[in-house]
Design a protein around this motif. Structure first.
Motif, PDB file in Angstrom:
ATOM      1  N   ALA A   1       0.845  -1.189   0.000  1.00  0.00           N
ATOM      2  CA  ALA A   1       0.000   0.000   0.000  1.00  0.00           C
ATOM      3  C   ALA A   1       0.884   1.245   0.000  1.00  0.00           C
ATOM      4  CB  ALA A   1      -0.904  -0.004   1.232  1.00  0.00           C
TER       5      ALA A   1
ATOM      6  N   ARG B   1      -4.847  -5.049   0.941  1.00  0.00           N
ATOM      7  CA  ARG B   1      -4.844  -6.461   1.321  1.00  0.00           C
ATOM      8  C   ARG B   1      -4.211  -7.310   0.217  1.00  0.00           C
ATOM      9  NH1 ARG B   1     -10.788  -7.948   2.319  1.00  0.00           N
ATOM     10  NH2 ARG B   1     -11.035  -6.525   0.548  1.00  0.00           N
TER      11      ARG B   1
ATOM     12  N   ASP C   1      -7.367  -1.450  -1.014  1.00  0.00           N
ATOM     13  CA  ASP C   1      -7.116  -1.055   0.373  1.00  0.00           C
ATOM     14  C   ASP C   1      -5.875  -1.722   0.959  1.00  0.00           C
ATOM     15  OD1 ASP C   1      -8.027  -3.624   0.622  1.00  0.00           O
ATOM     16  OD2 ASP C   1      -9.714  -3.142   1.941  1.00  0.00           O
TER      17      ASP C   1
ATOM     18  N   ASP D   1      -4.742  -9.308   5.600  1.00  0.00           N
ATOM     19  CA  ASP D   1      -4.902  -7.926   6.037  1.00  0.00           C
ATOM     20  C   ASP D   1      -3.601  -7.491   6.686  1.00  0.00           C
ATOM     21  OD1 ASP D   1      -5.521  -5.487   7.117  1.00  0.00           O
ATOM     22  OD2 ASP D   1      -7.406  -6.125   8.026  1.00  0.00           O
TER      23      ASP D   1
END
Length: 263
Positions: free
Chosen positions: A182, A239, A237, A260
Protein backbone atom coordinates in the motif's frame (compact mmCIF):
# COMPACT_ATOMS: atom_id res chain seq x y z
CA UNK A 1 -1.79 -9.70 9.96
CA UNK A 2 -4.49 -12.36 9.45
CA UNK A 3 -5.67 -14.62 6.58
CA UNK A 4 -9.32 -15.50 5.74
CA UNK A 5 -10.95 -17.64 3.01
CA UNK A 6 -13.06 -15.90 0.31
CA UNK A 7 -16.42 -17.20 -1.07
CA UNK A 8 -16.67 -18.25 -4.75
CA UNK A 9 -19.70 -18.91 -7.02
CA UNK A 10 -20.75 -18.48 -10.66
CA UNK A 11 -18.44 -19.57 -13.53
CA UNK A 12 -15.73 -20.63 -11.09
CA UNK A 13 -12.38 -21.51 -12.76
CA UNK A 14 -11.19 -25.10 -12.47
CA UNK A 15 -8.43 -25.85 -9.97
CA UNK A 16 -5.19 -24.69 -11.52
CA UNK A 17 -1.62 -23.54 -11.00
CA UNK A 18 0.87 -21.41 -12.96
CA UNK A 19 -1.82 -18.79 -13.67
CA UNK A 20 -2.18 -15.08 -12.80
CA UNK A 21 -4.71 -12.95 -10.92
CA UNK A 22 -4.84 -9.14 -11.10
CA UNK A 23 -7.07 -6.74 -9.14
CA UNK A 24 -8.56 -3.65 -10.81
CA UNK A 25 -10.95 -1.62 -8.62
CA UNK A 26 -13.39 -4.10 -7.01
CA UNK A 27 -12.77 -6.89 -9.57
CA UNK A 28 -10.14 -9.60 -9.95
CA UNK A 29 -9.00 -10.95 -13.34
CA UNK A 30 -7.63 -14.48 -13.83
CA UNK A 31 -5.70 -15.65 -16.91
CA UNK A 32 -4.07 -18.88 -18.06
CA UNK A 33 -2.44 -21.66 -16.09
CA UNK A 34 -2.65 -25.47 -16.10
CA UNK A 35 -5.14 -28.00 -14.71
CA UNK A 36 -3.50 -31.07 -16.25
CA UNK A 37 0.30 -31.03 -15.87
CA UNK A 38 2.00 -28.70 -18.39
CA UNK A 39 -1.15 -28.32 -20.53
CA UNK A 40 -2.36 -24.67 -20.86
CA UNK A 41 -6.07 -24.36 -20.04
CA UNK A 42 -6.72 -21.55 -22.56
CA UNK A 43 -6.77 -17.77 -23.04
CA UNK A 44 -10.13 -16.98 -21.39
CA UNK A 45 -10.22 -13.98 -19.07
CA UNK A 46 -12.18 -14.67 -15.85
CA UNK A 47 -13.57 -11.80 -13.77
CA UNK A 48 -14.30 -12.14 -10.00
CA UNK A 49 -16.36 -9.58 -8.06
CA UNK A 50 -15.29 -8.93 -4.45
CA UNK A 51 -18.76 -7.45 -3.88
CA UNK A 52 -20.75 -10.66 -4.37
CA UNK A 53 -18.09 -13.39 -4.80
CA UNK A 54 -19.26 -14.28 -8.33
CA UNK A 55 -17.04 -15.35 -11.27
CA UNK A 56 -17.83 -14.74 -14.98
CA UNK A 57 -15.97 -15.21 -18.30
CA UNK A 58 -15.40 -12.09 -20.44
CA UNK A 59 -15.98 -12.05 -24.23
CA UNK A 60 -12.60 -10.77 -25.44
CA UNK A 61 -11.65 -9.22 -28.79
CA UNK A 62 -8.33 -8.49 -30.57
CA UNK A 63 -5.17 -10.64 -30.57
CA UNK A 64 -4.92 -12.59 -27.30
CA UNK A 65 -1.77 -14.35 -26.09
CA UNK A 66 -1.63 -17.97 -27.18
CA UNK A 67 -2.62 -20.35 -24.34
CA UNK A 68 0.27 -20.51 -21.88
CA UNK A 69 1.35 -21.38 -18.37
CA UNK A 70 3.80 -19.68 -16.03
CA UNK A 71 3.29 -16.16 -17.43
CA UNK A 72 2.85 -13.03 -15.29
CA UNK A 73 0.25 -10.25 -15.34
CA UNK A 74 -0.34 -6.82 -13.78
CA UNK A 75 -2.52 -3.77 -14.41
CA UNK A 76 -1.92 -0.07 -14.93
CA UNK A 77 -5.18 1.86 -14.72
CA UNK A 78 -7.85 -0.05 -16.62
CA UNK A 79 -5.33 -1.99 -18.74
CA UNK A 80 -4.10 -5.49 -17.89
CA UNK A 81 -0.63 -6.56 -19.11
CA UNK A 82 0.58 -10.16 -19.59
CA UNK A 83 4.28 -11.00 -20.02
CA UNK A 84 6.22 -14.14 -20.93
CA UNK A 85 5.47 -17.72 -19.89
CA UNK A 86 5.63 -20.86 -21.97
CA UNK A 87 3.34 -22.79 -24.29
CA UNK A 88 5.30 -26.05 -24.67
CA UNK A 89 4.73 -29.27 -22.73
CA UNK A 90 8.35 -29.69 -21.60
CA UNK A 91 10.22 -27.44 -19.17
CA UNK A 92 11.72 -24.56 -21.14
CA UNK A 93 9.83 -25.43 -24.34
CA UNK A 94 8.05 -22.47 -25.91
CA UNK A 95 9.41 -19.93 -23.39
CA UNK A 96 8.71 -16.31 -24.35
CA UNK A 97 9.29 -12.68 -23.42
CA UNK A 98 6.37 -11.18 -25.34
CA UNK A 99 4.11 -8.50 -23.85
CA UNK A 100 0.34 -8.08 -24.36
CA UNK A 101 -2.16 -5.52 -23.11
CA UNK A 102 -5.85 -6.12 -22.36
CA UNK A 103 -8.05 -3.00 -22.22
CA UNK A 104 -10.70 -4.01 -19.68
CA UNK A 105 -13.52 -1.55 -20.61
CA UNK A 106 -13.48 -2.72 -24.25
CA UNK A 107 -12.26 -6.28 -23.46
CA UNK A 108 -9.63 -5.95 -26.23
CA UNK A 109 -6.20 -7.62 -26.49
CA UNK A 110 -3.18 -5.95 -28.22
CA UNK A 111 0.33 -7.37 -28.81
CA UNK A 112 2.93 -4.70 -27.88
CA UNK A 113 6.37 -3.98 -29.41
CA UNK A 114 8.39 -2.23 -26.65
CA UNK A 115 11.66 -0.31 -26.95
CA UNK A 116 14.79 -1.34 -25.03
CA UNK A 117 16.07 -4.84 -24.17
CA UNK A 118 13.26 -6.99 -22.72
CA UNK A 119 13.89 -9.43 -19.85
CA UNK A 120 15.43 -12.68 -21.13
CA UNK A 121 13.09 -15.54 -22.06
CA UNK A 122 11.54 -16.97 -18.92
CA UNK A 123 8.64 -18.73 -17.28
CA UNK A 124 7.33 -19.04 -13.70
CA UNK A 125 8.31 -15.42 -13.04
CA UNK A 126 6.15 -12.71 -11.46
CA UNK A 127 5.14 -9.15 -12.38
CA UNK A 128 3.42 -6.23 -10.66
CA UNK A 129 2.76 -2.54 -11.26
CA UNK A 130 3.63 0.59 -9.29
CA UNK A 131 2.31 3.80 -10.82
CA UNK A 132 2.82 3.64 -14.58
CA UNK A 133 5.54 0.99 -14.37
CA UNK A 134 5.58 -2.80 -14.47
CA UNK A 135 8.17 -4.76 -12.46
CA UNK A 136 9.22 -8.30 -13.45
CA UNK A 137 11.01 -10.51 -10.91
CA UNK A 138 12.70 -13.93 -11.01
CA UNK A 139 11.43 -17.08 -12.67
CA UNK A 140 13.12 -19.89 -14.56
CA UNK A 141 15.60 -18.90 -17.27
CA UNK A 142 18.13 -20.76 -19.36
CA UNK A 143 20.74 -20.61 -16.55
CA UNK A 144 18.41 -21.67 -13.71
CA UNK A 145 16.18 -19.90 -11.18
CA UNK A 146 16.41 -16.11 -11.26
CA UNK A 147 16.10 -13.21 -8.82
CA UNK A 148 16.69 -10.39 -11.34
CA UNK A 149 14.46 -7.32 -11.58
CA UNK A 150 13.28 -5.47 -14.71
CA UNK A 151 10.99 -2.47 -15.24
CA UNK A 152 8.67 -1.55 -18.13
CA UNK A 153 7.49 2.06 -18.47
CA UNK A 154 3.99 2.02 -19.96
CA UNK A 155 4.20 5.72 -20.91
CA UNK A 156 7.42 5.40 -22.95
CA UNK A 157 6.86 1.74 -23.97
CA UNK A 158 10.41 0.92 -22.79
CA UNK A 159 12.10 -1.95 -20.89
CA UNK A 160 15.13 -1.46 -18.58
CA UNK A 161 17.08 -3.77 -16.24
CA UNK A 162 17.36 -2.92 -12.52
CA UNK A 163 19.67 -4.14 -9.76
CA UNK A 164 18.72 -7.57 -8.42
CA UNK A 165 18.49 -8.31 -4.67
CA UNK A 166 21.21 -10.47 -3.15
CA UNK A 167 20.86 -14.24 -3.36
CA UNK A 168 21.22 -14.38 0.44
CA UNK A 169 18.30 -11.99 0.97
CA UNK A 170 15.93 -13.58 -1.56
CA UNK A 171 17.11 -16.80 -3.25
CA UNK A 172 16.33 -17.23 -6.94
CA UNK A 173 12.94 -18.87 -7.34
CA UNK A 174 10.11 -19.67 -9.71
CA UNK A 175 6.40 -19.90 -9.02
CA UNK A 176 6.49 -16.90 -6.71
CA UNK A 177 4.48 -13.67 -6.65
CA UNK A 178 5.61 -10.04 -6.54
CA UNK A 179 2.88 -7.63 -5.36
CA UNK A 180 3.01 -3.93 -4.38
CA UNK A 181 2.60 -2.63 -0.85
CA UNK A 182 0.00 0.00 0.00
CA UNK A 183 1.24 3.50 -0.79
CA UNK A 184 3.48 2.20 -3.61
CA UNK A 185 6.49 2.21 -1.28
CA UNK A 186 7.65 -1.31 -1.94
CA UNK A 187 7.04 -4.84 -3.18
CA UNK A 188 6.17 -8.13 -1.49
CA UNK A 189 7.71 -11.43 -2.65
CA UNK A 190 5.54 -14.34 -1.48
CA UNK A 191 6.54 -18.04 -1.30
CA UNK A 192 7.43 -19.92 -4.50
CA UNK A 193 9.73 -22.81 -5.38
CA UNK A 194 13.52 -22.96 -4.95
CA UNK A 195 13.88 -26.75 -4.98
CA UNK A 196 11.00 -27.04 -2.51
CA UNK A 197 7.74 -25.14 -1.90
CA UNK A 198 8.27 -22.10 0.32
CA UNK A 199 5.95 -20.29 2.74
CA UNK A 200 8.13 -17.21 3.29
CA UNK A 201 7.32 -13.57 2.57
CA UNK A 202 9.72 -10.67 1.98
CA UNK A 203 9.36 -6.92 1.57
CA UNK A 204 11.51 -4.95 -0.87
CA UNK A 205 11.50 -1.14 -0.61
CA UNK A 206 11.68 0.71 -3.91
CA UNK A 207 14.63 3.01 -4.65
CA UNK A 208 12.60 6.22 -4.56
CA UNK A 209 11.36 5.37 -1.03
CA UNK A 210 14.65 4.54 0.66
CA UNK A 211 16.40 2.15 -1.65
CA UNK A 212 16.57 -1.57 -2.18
CA UNK A 213 16.14 -2.80 1.38
CA UNK A 214 14.85 -6.35 2.00
CA UNK A 215 13.31 -7.77 5.19
CA UNK A 216 11.45 -10.98 6.04
CA UNK A 217 7.84 -10.88 7.31
CA UNK A 218 5.59 -13.19 9.35
CA UNK A 219 1.76 -13.29 9.63
CA UNK A 220 -0.81 -14.94 11.93
CA UNK A 221 -4.18 -16.49 11.17
CA UNK A 222 -4.87 -19.40 8.78
CA UNK A 223 -1.79 -19.34 6.58
CA UNK A 224 -1.98 -20.52 2.94
CA UNK A 225 0.97 -22.79 3.77
CA UNK A 226 3.92 -23.77 1.56
CA UNK A 227 3.03 -23.40 -2.12
CA UNK A 228 4.36 -22.46 -5.51
CA UNK A 229 2.94 -21.74 -8.95
CA UNK A 230 0.04 -19.78 -7.39
CA UNK A 231 -1.38 -16.33 -8.14
CA UNK A 232 -1.55 -13.23 -5.96
CA UNK A 233 -2.72 -9.61 -6.14
CA UNK A 234 -3.22 -6.51 -3.99
CA UNK A 235 -6.68 -4.98 -3.38
CA UNK A 236 -7.14 -1.16 -3.46
CA UNK A 237 -7.12 -1.06 0.37
CA UNK A 238 -3.76 -2.87 0.56
CA UNK A 239 -4.84 -6.46 1.32
CA UNK A 240 -3.00 -9.35 -0.35
CA UNK A 241 -4.99 -12.09 -2.14
CA UNK A 242 -3.55 -15.57 -2.84
CA UNK A 243 -5.32 -18.08 -5.16
CA UNK A 244 -4.55 -21.71 -6.01
CA UNK A 245 -1.14 -23.17 -6.78
CA UNK A 246 0.66 -26.39 -5.86
CA UNK A 247 1.20 -27.47 -2.25
CA UNK A 248 4.13 -29.43 -0.80
CA UNK A 249 2.41 -32.70 -1.83
CA UNK A 250 2.23 -31.52 -5.47
CA UNK A 251 -1.57 -31.19 -5.23
CA UNK A 252 -3.33 -28.42 -7.21
CA UNK A 253 -5.35 -26.01 -5.11
CA UNK A 254 -8.52 -23.97 -5.68
CA UNK A 255 -8.51 -22.11 -2.33
CA UNK A 256 -8.25 -18.34 -1.93
CA UNK A 257 -6.88 -16.35 1.03
CA UNK A 258 -6.66 -12.66 1.87
CA UNK A 259 -4.01 -11.08 4.12
CA UNK A 260 -4.90 -7.93 6.04
CA UNK A 261 -1.49 -6.32 6.51
CA UNK A 262 -2.92 -3.91 9.09
CA UNK A 263 -4.49 -6.54 11.39
Amino acid sequence: MRWARLPQSGAQPVARSSHSITVVDDKLYLLGGEHDPRVPVGSDVYEYSFTDGIWRVLEAKGEPPIPRVAHAAAAVGSTLYAFGGRSGLEMGEGASNDLFSFHIPSATWTRLTPNGPPPPLRSYHTMTSVGNRLYVFGGCGEAGRLNDLHVYDTETNTWAALAAPSEAAVPGRGGTCLVPAAGRKGLYVIAGFCGRELDDMHFYSLMEYGGCCWKSLEAGGESPGPRGWFASATTPDGRLVVHGGLDANNERLADMFVLDVHA
